[in-house]
Enzyme design. Structure first.
Site, PDB file in Angstrom:
ATOM      1  N   GLU A 185      35.986  13.649  46.239  1.00 51.07           N
ATOM      2  CA  GLU A 185      35.191  13.902  47.444  1.00 51.07           C
ATOM      3  C   GLU A 185      34.201  12.761  47.640  1.00 51.07           C
ATOM      4  OE1 GLU A 185      34.055  17.898  48.060  1.00 51.07           O
ATOM      5  OE2 GLU A 185      32.558  17.448  49.592  1.00 51.07           O
ATOM      6  N   ARG A 186      34.193  12.202  48.825  1.00 47.60           N
ATOM      7  CA  ARG A 186      33.325  11.055  49.135  1.00 47.60           C
ATOM      8  C   ARG A 186      33.572   9.884  48.177  1.00 47.60           C
ATOM      9  NH1 ARG A 186      32.865  13.211  53.906  1.00 47.60           N
ATOM     10  NH2 ARG A 186      31.707  15.156  53.932  1.00 47.60           N
ATOM     11  N   ASN A 228      31.550  20.944  44.208  1.00 45.14           N
ATOM     12  CA  ASN A 228      32.315  21.947  44.955  1.00 45.14           C
ATOM     13  C   ASN A 228      33.483  22.324  44.045  1.00 45.14           C
ATOM     14  OD1 ASN A 228      30.724  21.860  47.294  1.00 45.14           O
ATOM     15  ND2 ASN A 228      31.853  20.096  48.081  1.00 45.14           N
ATOM     16  N   GLU A 311      26.710  25.062  51.347  1.00 43.06           N
ATOM     17  CA  GLU A 311      27.942  24.609  52.011  1.00 43.06           C
ATOM     18  C   GLU A 311      29.149  25.427  51.580  1.00 43.06           C
ATOM     19  OE1 GLU A 311      27.949  20.350  51.187  1.00 43.06           O
ATOM     20  OE2 GLU A 311      26.612  20.008  52.900  1.00 43.06           O
ATOM     21  N   LYS A 385      17.969  16.231  45.579  1.00 42.30           N
ATOM     22  CA  LYS A 385      18.313  14.969  46.253  1.00 42.30           C
ATOM     23  C   LYS A 385      17.030  14.228  46.597  1.00 42.30           C
ATOM     24  CE  LYS A 385      22.809  16.240  48.121  1.00 42.30           C
ATOM     25  NZ  LYS A 385      23.796  16.115  49.218  1.00 42.30           N
ATOM     26  N   ASP A 390      19.914  14.321  53.313  1.00 39.89           N
ATOM     27  CA  ASP A 390      21.203  14.109  52.655  1.00 39.89           C
ATOM     28  C   ASP A 390      21.566  12.627  52.536  1.00 39.89           C
ATOM     29  OD1 ASP A 390      23.611  14.569  51.494  1.00 39.89           O
ATOM     30  OD2 ASP A 390      24.564  15.520  53.233  1.00 39.89           O
ATOM     31  N   GLU A 412      18.327  13.190  42.320  1.00 38.68           N
ATOM     32  CA  GLU A 412      19.727  12.803  42.509  1.00 38.68           C
ATOM     33  C   GLU A 412      19.812  11.688  43.547  1.00 38.68           C
ATOM     34  OE1 GLU A 412      22.573  16.164  42.860  1.00 38.68           O
ATOM     35  OE2 GLU A 412      23.515  15.037  44.476  1.00 38.68           O
ATOM     36  N   GLU A 418      28.538   7.133  50.607  1.00 39.51           N
ATOM     37  CA  GLU A 418      28.968   7.999  51.711  1.00 39.51           C
ATOM     38  C   GLU A 418      28.334   7.593  53.044  1.00 39.51           C
ATOM     39  OE1 GLU A 418      28.136  12.148  51.083  1.00 39.51           O
ATOM     40  OE2 GLU A 418      28.926  12.731  53.044  1.00 39.51           O
ATOM     41  N   GLU A 553      20.649  -0.744  57.391  1.00 35.92           N
ATOM     42  CA  GLU A 553      19.733   0.111  58.157  1.00 35.92           C
ATOM     43  C   GLU A 553      19.567  -0.412  59.581  1.00 35.92           C
ATOM     44  OE1 GLU A 553      15.689   0.024  56.718  1.00 35.92           O
ATOM     45  OE2 GLU A 553      15.258   1.997  57.580  1.00 35.92           O
ATOM     46  N   TRP A 583      25.137  21.845  61.688  1.00 37.33           N
ATOM     47  CA  TRP A 583      24.776  21.203  60.416  1.00 37.33           C
ATOM     48  C   TRP A 583      23.303  20.854  60.255  1.00 37.33           C
ATOM     49  CZ3 TRP A 583      28.048  21.151  56.405  1.00 37.33           C
ATOM     50  CH2 TRP A 583      29.403  21.408  56.677  1.00 37.33           C
TER      51      TRP A 583
END
Ligand code: GCW
Length: 723
Positions: A185-186, A228, A311, A385, A390, A412, A418, A553, A583
């Site tokens: 994932e990612r 997940n 999620e 995080k 996110d 984290e 991502e 950025e 979301w």
């Protein structure tokens, strides 16, 4: 032990040449234990390549069988000694270094800890001393990093200890290929190095080589599966435990411990129980029994990582229980074995009504977890995080980090890119992480995030000195989501290897300058000889990488507003892609202005989650830093920034500039072709990716500029073309 050598795989920061300085010298290794054996094997291999000699007397005094054929040459005088502090009758140089340490640190000892080491050069001998084998391993890689200068003039005594006890990479790897998220994932570097098509990878050589790279940058823990936890992956806890044990076996010689992502509903999914209620006796019993079996198979397992009520993952809310109840049931099961639970704080409503302006995703973690401070067991680590949303290219520090004084908190970071170019764009993330770690939630007089997370005690005497770390209380933890896959370059983009390396180095010593980390990485990876070419390479790589995060950025979402990425895969621009979704990631652009009002006065009140001075700074339109303006405020396009520019002109200017910088980067890289220490395959791969980066940056520029021009009707002051 054979040192893992996968074929067809780039050696990253451990090419054979990185061992040249050690390999040509006479080395004595004193001590026993698995990791001392690793040090010995590493030195032996280097000696075999570069003609040096090694001596490693066995614990009984017999010569170890792994001694190099030319071990006799190593009798008597040594250039390099690795010794455990308990070593009996070591050479004079070791005695001298011990004496120096006694004078400096007193009779109580130098406080090296179980991963730290002392290093000094005395009378032509470089001495590495450690209390535990892991310290010698980290000392070895320190000498590798130093290279030739490790054997130059006398070196003063240095003490190195990690700031963080746990320096951990989470792999979001799936055992089964997930229909949407794939094998990883990612993941942007191919498949998983652990799993392939529903099973353990057939060849774990790569895993051993990974452990070696991790030890060389200081990482000491990983998770082997995605947070997940899908159906197949849930079984890693029980009937597929052998697979996890096999991975742990490969990583153990490099001091890397394995952790497992566990599904909160496992008592139902695996145990056949009707509930996963954390207060249910059968559920508690199930976790205790299951965990006991886990530790029978893997006695040094680090613990569990849990994503709950997030999620779509199951969690304690389903039973009306708190996250402390949920985490504690696992913590109690792990406690007898010394394991920890990493409980993720990434809990928010991903099914919110976009029309409801009172809901603010940024608030969620703090609102959920601060009432629980003090209720978690001592072996629960709340994994937060670094930003409140996110892993966006620019976010403020998560206010939760400073709001849980009675809870162990880990921060984290996302090494996998991502939201920062998906390993197709050059984006050296260490400068961002340094800012994250250096943020002081209570203002200049208070501790920074790194120190809060490290649990550093009052002893600050060492801070700021070149080599010494803090006296951390041995509970600190920094986590990164790994960017590694089975790609030949490990990370897809060869230059993304630097992010992995930098993550480990910052977890060990968060105060290290990102530019200095980059130098280490360049010198190890390209092992440039001391030639003009090497200087050119260093200059070019700094020009390409130092500012690459800020460049990214510039051409993406402006002024901290975040997202604007294509939903689903999150690559490339889609300004309104998430605007009317559940979301919780909105920018609220209209014809008059843009940004999210998170003030207490008129917005969601999120600014109130910070202590002063930041609660005031972020609340105030005048004081809020430009780069976070749209994270905290909704402003008209004509609003004047501290920089003197208006918001709309800033958007145009940065997007034009960002693309120009990518074009310059590409031109600089092109000049490295055909000569010097960059191998042609690496050069070609990076060149291709820079083409894609430029294409994508132009797409971002044009979509963002066109979007805001159409919304605002304000033309570019410089009359540049906006499609
Ligand atoms: O950023 C989001 C990602 C998800 C991820 C989630 C998380 C593992 O888009 O893919 O799920 O964060 O951190 O749990």
């Amino acid at each position: 032990m054979t040192i893992p050598e996968p074929t067809g795989v780039h050696p990253a920061w451990l090419p054979p040449e990185a061992f040249r300085a050690i390999g040509s010298r006479r080395t004595l290794v004193l001590g026993a234990g698995l990791l001392v054996g690793t040090v010995r094997d590493e030195v032996a291999r280097a000696c075999a390549a570069y003609g040096g000699a090694l001596r490693h007397p066995g614990v009984t005094g017999d010569l170890d069988t792994r001694e190099t054929a030319r071990g006799d040459r190593a009798d008597g005088a040594f250039d390099l000694v690795f010794a455990l502090s308990t070593a009996q009758s070591p050479p004079d140089a070791v005695q001298a270094v011990r004496e120096r340490s006694r004078r400096r640190y007193g009779d109580a000892g130098p406080g090296i800890g179980d991963e730290g080491f002392l290093i000094a050069r005395h009378d032509g001998v470089t001495v590495v001393l450690a209390d535990e084998p892991a310290g010698l391993l980290y000392g070895l890689f320190h000498v590798v990093r130093l290279g030739k200068p490790a054997f130059g003039a006398a070196r003063p005594l240095e003490r190195h200890r990690p700031a963080m006890r746990l320096r951990m990479l989470d792999h979001w790897d799936n055992v089964d290929v997930h229909p949407v998220m794939g094998q990883v994932e990612r993941g942007y570097a191919g498949g998983s190095i652990f799993w392939r098509d529903g099973a353990l990878s057939g060849d774990l050589t790569r895993v051993g080589a990974y452990g070696r790279l991790l030890a060389a940058c200081g990482v000491n823990a990983i998770t082997v599966n995605n947070v997940n936890v899908h159906a197949t992956e849930a079984h890693l806890l029980t009937d597929r435990l052998g697979d996890v044990a096999a991975i742990a076996d490969r990583l153990r010689p490099y001091g890397v411990r394995v952790h497992l992502s566990a599904g909160f509903a496992s008592p139902i999914a695996l145990g056949g129980l009707p509930t996963a209620d954390p207060l249910d006796e059968d559920v508690r019993e199930w976790w205790a029994r299951t965990t006991e079996r886990v530790y029978q198979a893997i006695p040094d397992l680090g613990g569990y990582v849990v994503k709950a009520d997030s999620e779509g993952q199951p969690g304690p809310f389903a039973y009306g229980r708190s996250h402390a109840d949920g985490a504690n049931v696992l913590a109690d099961a792990l406690a007898p074995f010394g394991g920890v639970v990493h409980w993720r704080a990434f809990v928010y409503n991903h099914r919110q009504d976009w029309r409801d302006r009172s809901v603010d995703r940024a608030r969620a973690a703090y609102d959920h977890f601060t009432p629980l401070d003090g209720l978690f067991r001592g072996n629960v680590i709340l994994q937060v995080k670094h930003g409140p949303i996110d892993f966006q290219v620019r976010e403020p520090s998560s206010p939760l980090i400073a709001a849980m004084p009675a809870t162990r908190v880990a921060v984290e970071l996302q090494v996998t890119q991502e939201y920062t170019g998906q390993q197709r764009h050059v984006c050296y993330l260490a400068p961002m992480w340094s800012e994250v770690l250096a943020f002081r939630p209570w203002g200049p007089a208070g501790p920074d995030v790194a120190r809060i997370v490290a649990g550093a005690a009052a002893d600050r005497d060492d801070i700021g000195t070149e080599h010494d770390g803090w006296t951390a209380d041995e509970t600190g933890c920094l986590v990164g989501v790994s960017n590694v896959g089975d790609d030949p370059y490990w990370t897809g983009h060869p230059l993304a290897q630097a992010n992995l390396y930098a993550f480990g180095r910052l977890a060990w010593a968060p105060w290290t300058d990102p530019g200095a980390i980059l130098d280490e990485w360049i010198d190890l990876t390209f092992a440039p000889a001391e030639t003009g070419d090497a200087e050119r390479l260093r200059r070019t790589l700094h020009a390409v990488m130092d500012g690459s995060w800020r460049t990214y950025e510039r051409y993406t979402a402006p002024l901290g507003v975040g997202f604007m990425v294509r939903p689903g895969h999150h690559y490339g621009p889609d300004v309104d892609g998430y605007e009317y979704t559940p979301w919780g990631t909105y920018h609220f652009a209209d014809r008059d202005g843009v940004g999210v009002d998170r003030t207490r006065a008129t917005g969601t009140g999120f600014t109130g989650q910070y202590p002063p001075p930041w609660s005031e700074v972020y609340e105030s339109l005048e004081q809020c830093p430009d780069e976070l303006l749209l994270f905290f405020h909704h402003v008209p396009y004509g609003h004047v920034l501290h920089s003197g520019s208006t918001v709309i002109q800033h958007i145009y200017d940065t997007h034009f500039a960002g693309v120009e910088q990518v074009a310059e980067t590409r031109a600089l890289w092109a000049k490295l072709a055909g000569a010097g220490p960059v191998p042609p395959d690496v050069h070609a791969r990076v060149s291709e990716l820079l083409d894609e980066q430029l294409r994508c940056a132009e797409e971002w520029r044009d979509q963002i500029n066109a979007y805001f021009f159409r919304k605002s009707g304000v033309p570019d002051a410089h009359g540049r073309r906006i499609p």
